[in-house]
Design a protein around this motif. Structure first.
Motif, PDB file in Angstrom:
ATOM      1  N   THR A 135       0.860  -1.178   0.000  1.00 17.17           N
ATOM      2  CA  THR A 135       0.000   0.000   0.000  1.00 17.17           C
ATOM      3  C   THR A 135       0.900   1.232   0.000  1.00 17.17           C
ATOM      4  O   THR A 135       2.116   1.132   0.202  1.00 17.17           O
ATOM      5  CB  THR A 135      -0.928   0.062   1.227  1.00 17.17           C
ATOM      6  OG1 THR A 135      -0.161   0.422   2.390  1.00 17.17           O
ATOM      7  CG2 THR A 135      -1.605  -1.288   1.457  1.00 17.17           C
ATOM      8  N   ASN A 208      -3.284   5.023  -8.843  1.00 18.60           N
ATOM      9  CA  ASN A 208      -3.036   3.811  -8.067  1.00 18.60           C
ATOM     10  C   ASN A 208      -2.127   4.135  -6.884  1.00 18.60           C
ATOM     11  O   ASN A 208      -0.988   4.583  -7.082  1.00 18.60           O
ATOM     12  CB  ASN A 208      -2.380   2.757  -8.974  1.00 18.60           C
ATOM     13  CG  ASN A 208      -2.138   1.445  -8.267  1.00 18.60           C
ATOM     14  OD1 ASN A 208      -2.431   1.294  -7.078  1.00 18.60           O
ATOM     15  ND2 ASN A 208      -1.581   0.487  -8.960  1.00 18.60           N
ATOM     16  N   ASP A 209      -2.644   3.950  -5.663  1.00 17.82           N
ATOM     17  CA  ASP A 209      -1.861   4.146  -4.443  1.00 17.82           C
ATOM     18  C   ASP A 209      -1.179   5.508  -4.413  1.00 17.82           C
ATOM     19  O   ASP A 209       0.020   5.622  -4.158  1.00 17.82           O
ATOM     20  CB  ASP A 209      -0.830   3.019  -4.296  1.00 17.82           C
ATOM     21  CG  ASP A 209      -1.463   1.724  -3.824  1.00 17.82           C
ATOM     22  OD1 ASP A 209      -1.692   1.586  -2.608  1.00 17.82           O
ATOM     23  OD2 ASP A 209      -1.752   0.863  -4.670  1.00 17.82           O
ATOM     24  N   LYS A 228      -7.507   3.256  -7.563  1.00 13.40           N
ATOM     25  CA  LYS A 228      -7.208   2.114  -6.705  1.00 13.40           C
ATOM     26  C   LYS A 228      -6.426   2.565  -5.483  1.00 13.40           C
ATOM     27  O   LYS A 228      -5.331   3.117  -5.596  1.00 13.40           O
ATOM     28  CB  LYS A 228      -6.403   1.060  -7.479  1.00 13.40           C
ATOM     29  CG  LYS A 228      -6.060  -0.175  -6.659  1.00 13.40           C
ATOM     30  CD  LYS A 228      -5.284  -1.190  -7.481  1.00 13.40           C
ATOM     31  CE  LYS A 228      -4.929  -2.412  -6.637  1.00 13.40           C
ATOM     32  NZ  LYS A 228      -4.133  -3.409  -7.411  1.00 13.40           N
ATOM     33  N   ASN A 229      -7.005   2.349  -4.305  1.00 16.58           N
ATOM     34  CA  ASN A 229      -6.331   2.534  -3.021  1.00 16.58           C
ATOM     35  C   ASN A 229      -5.653   3.893  -2.896  1.00 16.58           C
ATOM     36  O   ASN A 229      -4.484   3.994  -2.513  1.00 16.58           O
ATOM     37  CB  ASN A 229      -5.293   1.422  -2.799  1.00 16.58           C
ATOM     38  CG  ASN A 229      -5.924   0.047  -2.769  1.00 16.58           C
ATOM     39  OD1 ASN A 229      -7.112  -0.087  -2.499  1.00 16.58           O
ATOM     40  ND2 ASN A 229      -5.138  -0.970  -3.064  1.00 16.58           N
ATOM     41  N   ASP A 231      -5.572   7.895  -1.287  1.00 16.23           N
ATOM     42  CA  ASP A 231      -5.786   8.444   0.041  1.00 16.23           C
ATOM     43  C   ASP A 231      -6.685   9.678  -0.003  1.00 16.23           C
ATOM     44  O   ASP A 231      -6.250  10.788   0.292  1.00 16.23           O
ATOM     45  CB  ASP A 231      -4.432   8.786   0.676  1.00 16.23           C
ATOM     46  CG  ASP A 231      -4.566   9.163   2.145  1.00 16.23           C
ATOM     47  OD1 ASP A 231      -5.535   8.728   2.778  1.00 16.23           O
ATOM     48  OD2 ASP A 231      -3.697   9.899   2.652  1.00 16.23           O
ATOM     49  N   SER A 249     -11.460   1.049  -6.398  1.00 15.40           N
ATOM     50  CA  SER A 249     -10.998   0.048  -5.443  1.00 15.40           C
ATOM     51  C   SER A 249     -10.374   0.780  -4.265  1.00 15.40           C
ATOM     52  O   SER A 249      -9.544   1.680  -4.450  1.00 15.40           O
ATOM     53  CB  SER A 249      -9.958  -0.868  -6.105  1.00 15.40           C
ATOM     54  OG  SER A 249      -9.374  -1.738  -5.164  1.00 15.40           O
ATOM     55  N   GLY A 250     -10.783   0.404  -3.048  1.00 16.61           N
ATOM     56  CA  GLY A 250     -10.196   1.062  -1.883  1.00 16.61           C
ATOM     57  C   GLY A 250     -11.172   1.133  -0.725  1.00 16.61           C
ATOM     58  O   GLY A 250     -12.049   0.273  -0.560  1.00 16.61           O
ATOM     59  N   ASP A 251     -11.026   2.165   0.077  1.00 15.62           N
ATOM     60  CA  ASP A 251     -11.848   2.350   1.273  1.00 15.62           C
ATOM     61  C   ASP A 251     -13.233   2.872   0.888  1.00 15.62           C
ATOM     62  O   ASP A 251     -13.432   3.410  -0.199  1.00 15.62           O
ATOM     63  CB  ASP A 251     -11.158   3.342   2.208  1.00 15.62           C
ATOM     64  CG  ASP A 251     -11.583   3.158   3.652  1.00 15.62           C
ATOM     65  OD1 ASP A 251     -12.581   2.452   3.901  1.00 15.62           O
ATOM     66  OD2 ASP A 251     -10.909   3.719   4.539  1.00 15.62           O
ATOM     67  N   VAL A 273     -10.018  -4.351   0.322  1.00 20.94           N
ATOM     68  CA  VAL A 273      -9.023  -3.846   1.265  1.00 20.94           C
ATOM     69  C   VAL A 273      -9.589  -3.826   2.681  1.00 20.94           C
ATOM     70  O   VAL A 273      -8.851  -3.877   3.668  1.00 20.94           O
ATOM     71  CB  VAL A 273      -8.550  -2.439   0.834  1.00 20.94           C
ATOM     72  CG1 VAL A 273      -9.665  -1.428   0.963  1.00 20.94           C
ATOM     73  CG2 VAL A 273      -7.343  -2.001   1.642  1.00 20.94           C
TER      74      VAL A 273
END
Length: 471
Positions: A135, A208-209, A228-229, A231, A249-251, A273
């Motif tokens: 992550t 992504n991330d 994706k993922n 913050d 994709s993620g929270d 996740v």
């Protein structure tokens, strides 16, 4: 005609056609053609698509050994230097460099970027991420040592750009590139993105991330958006009036949708996740279930918008029945529903809820995932997987519209057979076929077993066709 005759016919083609052929291959496959003959050793150097990936130079087993890993990197860097030294006047459309731990090779990376800029490439990949990162929390500031030079921001030939694990990256500087249509950012702080997205030229966005995001709205005329993922803080608003593909994709965030395309070709939500929290409390589950129901209703209710294909994850299947009022979920106009599922009993009620609310469903894909460590129970809250799918219940889509059921990673297990039999029994005359895709890595015994189970399904389904595929 035997294979040697076919090979001779290909070798007899003029170089200009051979270059066009190998330029359609991946760079790794292109390099492998040099083993065919002496002639191919010069032809492969003329490919228009070049991608240097260090992972193509050693296997995972070698990568696990620090000494061999270091030797592999030396071989890789030497090969890159020699290859670039051989290239002179031929054009290059695509250029990529993917190397981890780039600090030792900053001079090489600088020269490679200058080489790509000099060739006026259309597609550029600059990826310095590390395979050990899981992550964005694994990334340290000292890991990011490559800075994108101004020459890349000024590269007017660019149509596609992928940047990973770079420092001080400023996407706003790309706003003046008139041909740039596709951008992908990964493993780095991402700020000042809005000026780029406001340009009508960008058609595809991937993040992504990424962290440090200074925006809560993703807006623009993009046709494809994949996140994706990343913050985000608490909220994420989408304003995408032309989007055809939306993947998140993620929270779980507080999702809102402003102006969106009326019919979105493909929507995918993946919250796996969160699937390792062992379902801490009923209150938390209820809140998350409500948020996920609201997400589906807000984006996909049949009054305003629809997704032709909807893909959901096990976490969503587990949570939506736990909403304070799961029947709050409204009908959707989805034609193709893809269930990524472990077929754990916790997911069964969620599967039923979606079937109930997709009255015009034509194709159902069950994409079987390996069970997670916390999903090993054989039953849950009175739900017995041996009997659950034997209930005499059917939904509008099964009675009226469902024509195909597709099962991916089919191995003939009991849980798979129970749910497939349910659709065969309740499919009436509408269901036309069941397609079973076996994993590619089954041994001979497992394959024989899976095929025997598929034949059993065919015997029980006289009115439809059961087709077996090797993945």
């Amino acid at each position: 005609m035997d294979s040697s005759d076919q090979a001779d016919r290909i070798s007899n083609l003029p170089d200009v056609l051979l270059v066009l052929i190998i330029s359609c291959l991946s760079f790794k496959e292109c390099v492998q053609t040099c083993a065919l003959s002496k002639r191919w050793r010069s032809v492969y150097l003329e490919t228009r698509n070049v991608s240097f990936k260090e992972t193509d130079f050693w296997s995972p087993s070698v990568d696990a050994n620090p000494i061999r890993n270091a030797l592999g990197r030396i071989v890789f860097v030497d090969y890159v230097r020699r290859w670039v030294a051989r290239i002179h006047d031929q054009p290059i459309d695509t250029f990529g460099i993917s190397i981890s731990y780039p600090k030792t090779y900053l001079d090489l990376i600088e020269s490679l970027i200058a080489f790509a800029v000099g060739k006026k490439v259309k597609n550029l990949v600059l990826d310095f991420s590390n395979q050990t990162w899981r992550t964005f929390h694994d990334v340290k500031n000292q890991d990011l040592v490559v800075k994108i030079p101004q020459s890349v921001y000024d590269l007017t030939s660019l149509e596609s750009l992928k940047v990973g694990a770079c420092m001080d990256f400023d996407p706003a500087k790309l706003s003046t590139l008139g041909k740039l249509k596709s951008v992908s950012f990964a493993w780095m702080a991402l700020k000042n993105l809005e000026p780029l997205l406001k340009t009508s030229r960008i058609e595809s966005l991937s993040m992504n991330d990424c962290w440090g995001l200074d925006f809560e709205m993703v807006s623009g005329d993009m046709r494809e958006v994949a996140i994706k993922n990343c913050d985000f803080f608490l909220n994420c608003t989408f304003d995408l009036p032309r989007v055809n593909i939306l993947k998140y994709s993620g929270d779980i965030l507080r999702f809102e949708f402003d102006k969106m395309n009326t019919i979105i070709s493909e929507v995918e939500f993946d919250f796996r996740v969160l699937d390792n929290n062992n379902y801490e409390s009923n209150d938390s589950n209820t809140a998350e279930g409500g948020m996920l129901c609201h997400l589906l209703n807000n984006l996909l209710d049949n009054g305003d918008r629809s997704a032709t294909t909807l893909t959901v994850c096990p976490f969503l299947l587990k949570m939506i029945p736990r909403s304070e009022n799961p029947h709050f979920l409204r009908p959707m106009e989805t034609k193709h529903l893809v269930l990524k599922t472990e077929l754990h009993p916790r997911e069964f009620n969620g599967i039923r809820l979606l079937l109930m609310n997709c009255p015009n469903l034509e194709t159902l894909t069950i994409d079987l995932l390996p069970p997670s460590p916390i999903a090993t129970a054989s039953s849950y809250a009175g739900i017995d997987p041996q009997t659950y799918w034997m209930q005499n219940i059917s939904y509008e889509c099964q009675r009226e519209t469902l024509k195909a059921v597709i099962v991916k990673n089919f191995i003939g297990g009991a849980k798979e057979l129970h749910i497939v039999k349910f659709f065969i029994r309740s499919g009436y005359d509408r269901l036309e076929r069941v397609e079973l895709y076996m994993p590619f890595d089954l041994d001979n015994g497992q394959m024989v077993f899976a095929r025997a189970k598929s034949e059993m399904l065919q015997r029980s389904a006289n009115h439809l066709q059961v087709v077996v595929h090797n993945s």
